[in-house]
Design a protein around this motif. Structure first.
Motif, PDB file in Angstrom:
ATOM      1  N   ALA A   1       0.824  -1.207   0.000  1.00 31.38           N
ATOM      2  CA  ALA A   1       0.000   0.000   0.000  1.00 31.38           C
ATOM      3  C   ALA A   1       0.860   1.260   0.000  1.00 31.38           C
ATOM      4  N   LEU A   2       2.067   1.160   0.497  1.00 29.65           N
ATOM      5  CA  LEU A   2       2.983   2.312   0.498  1.00 29.65           C
ATOM      6  C   LEU A   2       3.825   2.360  -0.777  1.00 29.65           C
ATOM      7  N   GLY A   3       3.610   1.401  -1.658  1.00 33.17           N
ATOM      8  CA  GLY A   3       4.339   1.417  -2.922  1.00 33.17           C
ATOM      9  C   GLY A   3       5.607   0.586  -2.954  1.00 33.17           C
ATOM     10  N   PHE A   4       5.811  -0.222  -1.920  1.00 35.89           N
ATOM     11  CA  PHE A   4       7.020  -1.049  -1.888  1.00 35.89           C
ATOM     12  C   PHE A   4       6.672  -2.492  -2.218  1.00 35.89           C
ATOM     13  N   LYS A   5       7.232  -2.989  -3.289  1.00 39.39           N
ATOM     14  CA  LYS A   5       7.006  -4.383  -3.679  1.00 39.39           C
ATOM     15  C   LYS A   5       8.273  -5.186  -3.358  1.00 39.39           C
ATOM     16  N   GLY A   6       8.115  -6.487  -3.420  1.00 34.08           N
ATOM     17  CA  GLY A   6       9.310  -7.332  -3.350  1.00 34.08           C
ATOM     18  C   GLY A   6       9.918  -7.454  -1.976  1.00 34.08           C
TER      19      GLY A   6
ATOM     20  N   ASP B   1      13.912  -7.382  -2.502  1.00 36.27           N
ATOM     21  CA  ASP B   1      14.460  -7.425  -3.858  1.00 36.27           C
ATOM     22  C   ASP B   1      15.350  -6.221  -4.125  1.00 36.27           C
ATOM     23  N   ASN B   2      14.905  -5.044  -3.631  1.00 35.50           N
ATOM     24  CA  ASN B   2      15.619  -3.812  -3.938  1.00 35.50           C
ATOM     25  C   ASN B   2      16.067  -3.115  -2.649  1.00 35.50           C
ATOM     26  N   PRO B   3      17.273  -3.414  -2.175  1.00 38.77           N
ATOM     27  CA  PRO B   3      17.726  -2.870  -0.888  1.00 38.77           C
ATOM     28  C   PRO B   3      17.786  -1.345  -0.866  1.00 38.77           C
ATOM     29  N   ALA B   4      17.787  -0.712  -2.039  1.00 36.89           N
ATOM     30  CA  ALA B   4      17.813   0.750  -2.072  1.00 36.89           C
ATOM     31  C   ALA B   4      16.544   1.346  -1.456  1.00 36.89           C
ATOM     32  N   GLU B   5      15.486   0.541  -1.371  1.00 37.24           N
ATOM     33  CA  GLU B   5      14.244   1.041  -0.787  1.00 37.24           C
ATOM     34  C   GLU B   5      14.236   0.974   0.734  1.00 37.24           C
ATOM     35  N   LEU B   6      15.246   0.342   1.305  1.00 43.54           N
ATOM     36  CA  LEU B   6      15.197   0.076   2.750  1.00 43.54           C
ATOM     37  C   LEU B   6      15.152   1.337   3.594  1.00 43.54           C
ATOM     38  N   ASP B   7      15.862   2.368   3.130  1.00 44.87           N
ATOM     39  CA  ASP B   7      15.891   3.597   3.904  1.00 44.87           C
ATOM     40  C   ASP B   7      14.481   4.197   3.998  1.00 44.87           C
ATOM     41  N   ALA B   8      13.792   4.251   2.867  1.00 44.19           N
ATOM     42  CA  ALA B   8      12.432   4.800   2.850  1.00 44.19           C
ATOM     43  C   ALA B   8      11.481   3.919   3.655  1.00 44.19           C
TER      44      ALA B   8
END
Lengths: 79, 79
Positions: free
Chosen positions: A27-32, B47-54
């Motif tokens: 829901a926050l736009g984070f997949k995977g 899948d995408n560790p770059a999203e971890l901060d957000a």
């Protein structure tokens, strides 16, 4: 010395917090993101690191439903 | 990849759980433990560790009262 105890729900034990996080992410736009498990992080300063195992199982973790892992953060020799 | 987010109460923020543990220890016979701080341990597959901060600042930690630290547990290259 400085030490860290990582407390996690045991494999197979339901982790409602982890489930809630996992469901909220799309829901926050984070997949995977999957296999979210939420536990406790205990950091402390201890004179005698040999006591950490007993402290963890008696006070920090519930051994029925949680596992714990001890990390020593400085390279001072354990007594 | 496997990642870990460590969430801690910010320096200066009261940590009642840590205080409770610190006070309970002498009664159990453990001396020489201080500066106990209790936070959360979040482990997940991403899948995408770059999203971890957000993800951490939006969902896992409350940035007003908590700091977080990200640890990548495998040496797969971050995207």
């Amino acid at each position: 010395m400085r030490a860290r105890v990582l407390v996690r729900p045991k494999q197979g034990i339901l982790d409602p917090q982890g489930v809630a996080v996992e469901r909220a992410l799309p829901a926050l736009g984070f997949k995977g993101v999957s296999e979210v498990r939420i536990g406790r992080l205990v950091e402390l300063e201890i004179d005698n690191p040999a006591e950490l195992d007993a402290i963890s199982s008696q006070l920090l973790a519930n051994p029925l439903i949680e596992d714990f892992e001890i990390e020593l953060l400085e390279d001072a020799p354990a007594t």
